[in-house]
Motif scaffolding. Structure first.
Motif, PDB file in Angstrom:
ATOM      1  N   CYS A   1      -6.200 -58.454  80.345  1.00  0.00           N
ATOM      2  CA  CYS A   1      -7.522 -58.938  80.764  1.00  0.00           C
ATOM      3  C   CYS A   1      -8.405 -59.208  79.551  1.00  0.00           C
ATOM      4  O   CYS A   1      -9.044 -60.269  79.446  1.00  0.00           O
ATOM      5  CB  CYS A   1      -8.184 -57.912  81.688  1.00  0.00           C
TER       6      CYS A   1
ATOM      7  N   THR B   1      -7.002 -62.230  77.541  1.00  0.00           N
ATOM      8  CA  THR B   1      -7.278 -63.514  78.196  1.00  0.00           C
ATOM      9  C   THR B   1      -8.742 -63.891  78.033  1.00  0.00           C
ATOM     10  O   THR B   1      -9.073 -65.058  77.775  1.00  0.00           O
ATOM     11  CB  THR B   1      -6.908 -63.434  79.691  1.00  0.00           C
TER      12      THR B   1
ATOM     13  N   ALA C   1     -11.737 -64.485  83.387  1.00  0.00           N
ATOM     14  CA  ALA C   1     -10.580 -64.057  82.608  1.00  0.00           C
ATOM     15  C   ALA C   1     -10.523 -62.538  82.480  1.00  0.00           C
ATOM     16  O   ALA C   1      -9.446 -61.930  82.522  1.00  0.00           O
ATOM     17  CB  ALA C   1     -10.616 -64.705  81.226  1.00  0.00           C
TER      18      ALA C   1
ATOM     19  N   ARG D   1      -4.443 -68.518  80.710  1.00  0.00           N
ATOM     20  CA  ARG D   1      -3.904 -67.171  80.892  1.00  0.00           C
ATOM     21  C   ARG D   1      -2.448 -67.088  80.451  1.00  0.00           C
ATOM     22  O   ARG D   1      -1.991 -66.027  80.004  1.00  0.00           O
ATOM     23  CB  ARG D   1      -4.045 -66.713  82.345  1.00  0.00           C
TER      24      ARG D   1
END
Length: 656
Positions: free
Chosen positions: A452, A455, A472, A617
């Protein structure tokens, strides 16, 4: 002394449970089980398609293996000292390829000390061309000639002193290359790749057959006899079942052994002269059901020692590596065999697995490497797919129906897991021990928290607006529900076999899934496929162009997060919510499916955002190192805390 290779029962045991997550899901398979069965099934979605540089070898709904037979003389012989090596299919009579050659004998019946030989015919029937079977027969004929003249002295008698034949007794093997002038140098070039050369001062003849013109080019290959070159060929390839095979990486590159491995087995000048030709492989079934791999030039694959690593080659079949063939069974199995089934090739001697390294060379690995089979093309592709991933999608197809999605919405959209609320920072800390890539085998996956943050940092470095960074940062936090559920019901075994929070590829339920749907071979397990209300028309239970926001997606972690952000009035643009909900609907934004359900706003307004976010991603490497607590705290406190505060309603608990 040959290398001892253990039998099937003596092979080292291995803990398959660590590989596939379940016991007793592996079964040994032979050559027919590897490439046999149902080959008419279409390739499954998402599989790397091989370049069509080669034609399909096995016709649909047929299976056969090949075998070679060596015949000497006989009633059909037309030449003195004639020998024939024939290639047969296992399911019908008649040779599909042949080489006919002869050597000149002296008066005593032995090969002459200054031997000459001739290859009269080398023919492969048209349907079987393109796999170097002609090169295979040529190599077998050459090996036979060299074996025939091993230990022959200058008087034409066999040596009994254990010494090799003198270098002066090379075999002069001649042949004529008759090729169509419209395919100039095609056949001559083929023989040159096999180590032949045009005879010096040879006269090229022109042959005329009606409107066609051919040229006859005299060629020669000089062979040095050896005392023990491939002495075990009769027990390994002749009479044994085999098929041509090719190896591919998951990126679509054809793979083989390194040049150093090939150079290590060059034993004659004609082999070294042909080093630029492509290497074609055969898979040979041993009597015990294991398989060996050899090239059409007569070299066998051998697993190297651990100090050097990689695979090497040998001309001695007895020291070649044999492999157990294991198939990973799906439970329940699909209706027909598919090209996405997984296989393992485990060395019988050291228990390592055949794999492909980063340089696209065949190697071995202590970590299981999985292969997928294209039966018509006779190819093996080393894939990043794993049994756990297949089992996850199998369960998804079996479970995710319209009824199931509605039940999950009714259960989880109450948002009663955290009556007192849970901040996003706390949710990130909840998933710091949950792997972001739970289907990997033999390597550590970064945590969801790390992915997380990584990204979000990728979006930040790309200059994306802060609301994209927010999406994101939170797009995988649906997995926090797993922890919250266990905290609320510690004795519950809910989701023990199927974790719906994993961000896997989704589909729309309530209408027929597209042909390219991920792991579509399991669609027959889905009850909705047999419900006419959902399957009788392309749009199923929906109106044409109703808009994707009006459809039901399979229930996953991102789908939950989409509804959770909407419930908590997170004030981000519509494009942000669409990115979160639809990035996993790859059939739509990557393959153009569901166009009959999308609205104009979906196609023109949202699709570019969704596709770009999915690319973003995917830019985070799956092998990224985990961030420490201190690194995460620093990122949150110096940057992301301000973004979260911007979009979250102050002093309101965030409900999950």
């Amino acid at each position: 002394m040959s290398t001892y290779i253990p039998s099937v029962r003596e092979a080292p045991e291995f803990c398959w449970k660590d590989i596939v997550g379940k016991e007793n899901v592996m079964e040994q398979r032979g050559l027919e089980e590897l490439f046999g069965g149902n080959r008419s099934a279409a390739p499954a979605a998402g599989q790397q398609q091989l370049p069509r540089r080669r034609r399909a070898f096995l016709p649909q709904d047929e299976f056969f293996t090949l075998r070679m037979e060596h015949r000497v003389g006989g009633a059909m012989a037309r030449h003195v000292g004639e020998e024939r090596i024939l290639l047969f299919r296992s399911d019908r009579a008649g040779a599909v390829a042949k080489v006919i050659y002869s050597s000149v004998l002296n008066s005593s019946g032995r090969p002459r000390a200054v031997p000459t030989a001739k290859i009269h015919v080398l023919d492969v029937k048209e349907p079987y061309r393109g796999r170097d079977l002609g090169g295979l027969l040529f190599a077998e004929a050459v090996t036979s000639l060299m074996d025939s003249y091993a230990d022959v002295d200058c008087e034409g008698d066999r040596r009994d002193d254990g010494q090799d034949a003198e270098s002066g007794s090379n075999i002069h093997c001649v042949l004529d290359a008759e090729e169509d002038v419209r395919r100039h140098n095609r056949l001559v070039g083929f023989y040159q790749q096999l180590g032949c050369h045009v005879k010096p001062r040879a006269k090229v003849q022109m042959l005329y057959n009606g409107p066609d013109t051919y040229r006859k080019v005299p060629m020669q290959i000089d062979l040095a006899p050896a005392a023990s070159i491939n002495a075990t060929v009769e027990t390994t390839t002749h009479s044994a079942k085999f098929l041509p095979v090719s190896f591919w990486s998951n990126t679509g590159l054809e793979v083989g052994l390194s040049r150093r491995s090939l150079e290590s087995v060059w034993t004659s000048s004609h082999e070294e002269a042909s080093h630029d030709r492509r290497v074609d492989w055969l898979v040979v079934e041993a009597p015990d059901g294991c398989v060996m791999f050899r090239t059409t030039q007569g070299h066998y694959m051998r697993v190297g020692d651990r100090a050097t690593g990689g695979c090497t080659m040998t001309r001695d079949a007895q020291s070649a590596s044999k492999f157990f063939v294991y198939k990973v069974r799906d439970d329940p199995a699909p209706e027909s065999r598919t090209s996405k089934e997984l296989f393992l090739l485990q060395c019988t001697l050291c228990s390592c697995f055949l794999a492909v390294d980063g340089s696209s060379h065949l190697t071995y690995s202590d970590r299981p490497a999985f292969w997928q089979v294209d039966r018509s093309m006779l190819s093996l592709t080393c894939t990043t797919d794993t049994p756990r991933r297949r089992q996850h999608y199998l369960t998804s197809w079996k479970t995710q129906t319209v009824s199931h999605v509605r039940q999950m919405r009714q259960r989880y959209l109450k948002f009663d897991l955290t009556p007192g609320g849970l901040s996003f920072r706390e949710a990130l800390d909840l998933v710091k021990t949950i792997p972001a890539h739970p289907f990997t085998v033999g390597q550590r996956s970064p945590s969801i928290r790390t992915v997380c943050y990584k990204t979000a940092e990728a979006a930040r470095n790309a200059g994306q607006p802060d609301w994209v960074q927010f999406i994101a940062l939170t797009h995988l936090l649906g997995s926090a529900v797993t922890v919250l559920n266990k905290g609320r019901n510690p004795d519950s075994d809910d989701n023990s076999d199927y974790d719906w929070t994993i961000a896997s590829r989704t589909r729309i339920v309530g209408c027929p899934a597209p042909e390219c749907a991920t792991f579509g071979e399991f669609r027959h397990l889905n009850p909705d496929e047999r419900n006419p209300n959902y399957s009788r028309s392309p749009q199923g239970m929906y109106n044409l162009h109703c808009g994707l926001d009006q459809t039901l997606l399979t229930w996953t972690g991102p789908e939950y997060m989409y509804h959770m952000l909407a419930k908590n009035d997170i004030c981000i643009p519509e494009e942000g919510l669409a990115m979160l909900r639809l990035f996993s609907l790859g059939d739509w934004h990557a393959h153009g499916e569901y166009s009959h359900l999308q609205s104009i706003a979906d196609e023109q307004g949202l699709l570019p955002f969704v596709s770009e976010f999915d690319d973003l991603r995917r830019s985070v490497p799956p092998t990224v190192s985990d961030l420490t607590d201190e690194e995460c705290d620093d990122l949150y406190e110096t940057h992301y805390e301000y973004i979260v505060e911007k979009y979250v309603i102050p002093d309101e608990p965030i409900l999950w």
